[in-house]
Write a protein that holds these residues in place. Structure first.
Motif, PDB file in Angstrom:
ATOM      1  N   PHE A  91      29.192 -42.551 -11.388  1.00  0.00           N
ATOM      2  CA  PHE A  91      30.010 -43.339 -10.466  1.00  0.00           C
ATOM      3  C   PHE A  91      31.480 -42.977 -10.645  1.00  0.00           C
ATOM      4  N   LEU A  92      31.914 -42.979 -11.899  1.00  0.00           N
ATOM      5  CA  LEU A  92      33.314 -42.671 -12.191  1.00  0.00           C
ATOM      6  C   LEU A  92      33.674 -41.259 -11.764  1.00  0.00           C
ATOM      7  N   ALA A  93      32.807 -40.295 -12.057  1.00  0.00           N
ATOM      8  CA  ALA A  93      33.113 -38.897 -11.716  1.00  0.00           C
ATOM      9  C   ALA A  93      33.334 -38.741 -10.215  1.00  0.00           C
ATOM     10  N   ASN A  94      32.442 -39.298  -9.402  1.00  0.00           N
ATOM     11  CA  ASN A  94      32.564 -39.150  -7.955  1.00  0.00           C
ATOM     12  C   ASN A  94      33.714 -39.972  -7.385  1.00  0.00           C
ATOM     13  N   HIS A  95      33.871 -41.178  -7.842  1.00  0.00           N
ATOM     14  CA  HIS A  95      34.919 -42.029  -7.287  1.00  0.00           C
ATOM     15  C   HIS A  95      36.318 -41.557  -7.711  1.00  0.00           C
ATOM     16  N   ILE A  96      36.458 -41.094  -8.937  1.00  0.00           N
ATOM     17  CA  ILE A  96      37.744 -40.542  -9.359  1.00  0.00           C
ATOM     18  C   ILE A  96      38.049 -39.273  -8.581  1.00  0.00           C
ATOM     19  N   ALA A  97      37.016 -38.443  -8.338  1.00  0.00           N
ATOM     20  CA  ALA A  97      37.225 -37.226  -7.539  1.00  0.00           C
ATOM     21  C   ALA A  97      37.670 -37.576  -6.118  1.00  0.00           C
ATOM     22  N   LEU A  98      37.091 -38.624  -5.537  1.00  0.00           N
ATOM     23  CA  LEU A  98      37.492 -39.034  -4.186  1.00  0.00           C
ATOM     24  C   LEU A  98      38.929 -39.563  -4.178  1.00  0.00           C
ATOM     25  N   ILE A  99      39.276 -40.393  -5.150  1.00  0.00           N
ATOM     26  CA  ILE A  99      40.643 -40.901  -5.230  1.00  0.00           C
ATOM     27  C   ILE A  99      41.622 -39.747  -5.451  1.00  0.00           C
ATOM     28  N   PHE A 100      41.250 -38.822  -6.308  1.00  0.00           N
ATOM     29  CA  PHE A 100      42.076 -37.661  -6.593  1.00  0.00           C
ATOM     30  C   PHE A 100      42.262 -36.806  -5.342  1.00  0.00           C
ATOM     31  N   ALA A 101      41.186 -36.589  -4.584  1.00  0.00           N
ATOM     32  CA  ALA A 101      41.288 -35.811  -3.338  1.00  0.00           C
ATOM     33  C   ALA A 101      42.188 -36.522  -2.338  1.00  0.00           C
ATOM     34  N   GLY A 102      42.030 -37.821  -2.212  1.00  0.00           N
ATOM     35  CA  GLY A 102      42.879 -38.582  -1.306  1.00  0.00           C
ATOM     36  C   GLY A 102      44.345 -38.516  -1.694  1.00  0.00           C
ATOM     37  N   LEU A 103      44.615 -38.617  -2.995  1.00  0.00           N
ATOM     38  CA  LEU A 103      46.001 -38.521  -3.463  1.00  0.00           C
ATOM     39  C   LEU A 103      46.575 -37.127  -3.227  1.00  0.00           C
ATOM     40  N   MET A 104      45.767 -36.094  -3.471  1.00  0.00           N
ATOM     41  CA  MET A 104      46.245 -34.732  -3.229  1.00  0.00           C
ATOM     42  C   MET A 104      46.574 -34.529  -1.759  1.00  0.00           C
ATOM     43  N   ILE A 105      45.725 -35.053  -0.889  1.00  0.00           N
ATOM     44  CA  ILE A 105      45.958 -34.909   0.553  1.00  0.00           C
ATOM     45  C   ILE A 105      47.195 -35.704   0.962  1.00  0.00           C
TER      46      ILE A 105
END
Length: 177
Positions: A91-105
Motif C-alpha cells: 500500500f505504502l509503495a504504490n501510494h507514495i509513488a502516486l503522491i511522488f508522481a503527482g508532486l513531480m508533475i
C-alpha cells in the motif's frame, strides 16, 4: 483473488524507471552531446522529473553514482514491500509513488503553460494560483497511478475478507470441538 506482487510493483517501478532514465539520458548527454537519441530521451523524460533532480543534484553535489544508489535502494525497498507476506507495505509503495508522481508533475508544471489554473485565497486573504499541466503524458502517469492504487485496495480488501472468513471458520471449528 490472490495478489500479484509484480502488478503491485509495476507503478513504483515506472516512476523509478522514469527517474533513472532521465539520469541515464543526462549521463549520455555528458558523454555524447551530439547524439539526437540522447537528446530525445532527455527531452521526453525531463518534464516528469525536472525540478526534483535539480534539487537532488544540488544536495548531493552532482554525484550521479549516489543518485543511482538511491534509485537502486528505493527499487529494492519497493520490491521487498510488494513481496512481503501478511503485510500492507505494498500500500505504502504504490501510494507514495502516486503522491511522488503527482508532486513531480505539479512542480514540473511550474515553468510550463498551464491548462488548469485554480485560484485560492489563503487564510490571511492573499490570493494565489496553482498551475498544473495536464498533458497526455502527465495524465497517463496519474491514471496509471490511480489504477495501481485501486488494485492495492482491491487486493487488500480481498485478503482481509478471506482472513475474516477463515477466522470465522476456525472459531466455528473450535466451538464444535
Amino acid at each position: 483473488m490472490k495478489r500479484q506482487p509484480l502488478l503491485l510493483f509495476a507503478f513504483p517501478f515506472l516512476i523509478l524507471a522514469v527517474l533513472a532514465g532521465e539520469r541515464m539520458a543526462t549521463l549520455l548527454l555528458g558523454a555524447y552531446p551530439a547524439s539526437p537519441t540522447a537528446w530525445w530521451l532527455w527531452l521526453e523524460l525531463r518534464p516528469l522529473s525536472t525540478v526534483l533532480w535539480q534539487q537532488v543534484d544540488v544536495w548531493l553535489g552532482g554525484s550521479m553514482a549516489f543518485e543511482a544508489a538511491i534509485l537502486a535502494a528505493a527499487s529494492i525497498v519497493c520490491w521487498m514491500a510488494c513481496h512481503a507476506k501478511r503485510s500492507a507495505f505494498f500500500f505504502l509503495a504504490n501510494h507514495i509513488a502516486l503522491i511522488f508522481a503527482g508532486l513531480m508533475i505539479a512542480v514540473g508544471s511550474h515553468s510550463e503553460t498551464a491548462s488548469t489554473i485554480a485560484e485560492f485565497t489563503s487564510p490571511k486573504g492573499l490570493p494565489y494560483s496553482l498551475a498544473v499541466d495536464f498533458t497526455l503524458k502527465n495524465s497517463l502517469v496519474l491514471l496509471l497511478g490511480f489504477v495501481a492504487c485501486a488494485y492495492c485496495h482491491i487486493a487488500f480488501l480481498t485478503e482481509a475478507r478471506e482472513r475474516s472468513v477463515r477466522a470465522i471458520r476456525i472459531l466455528a471449528l473450535q466451538r464444535d470441538l
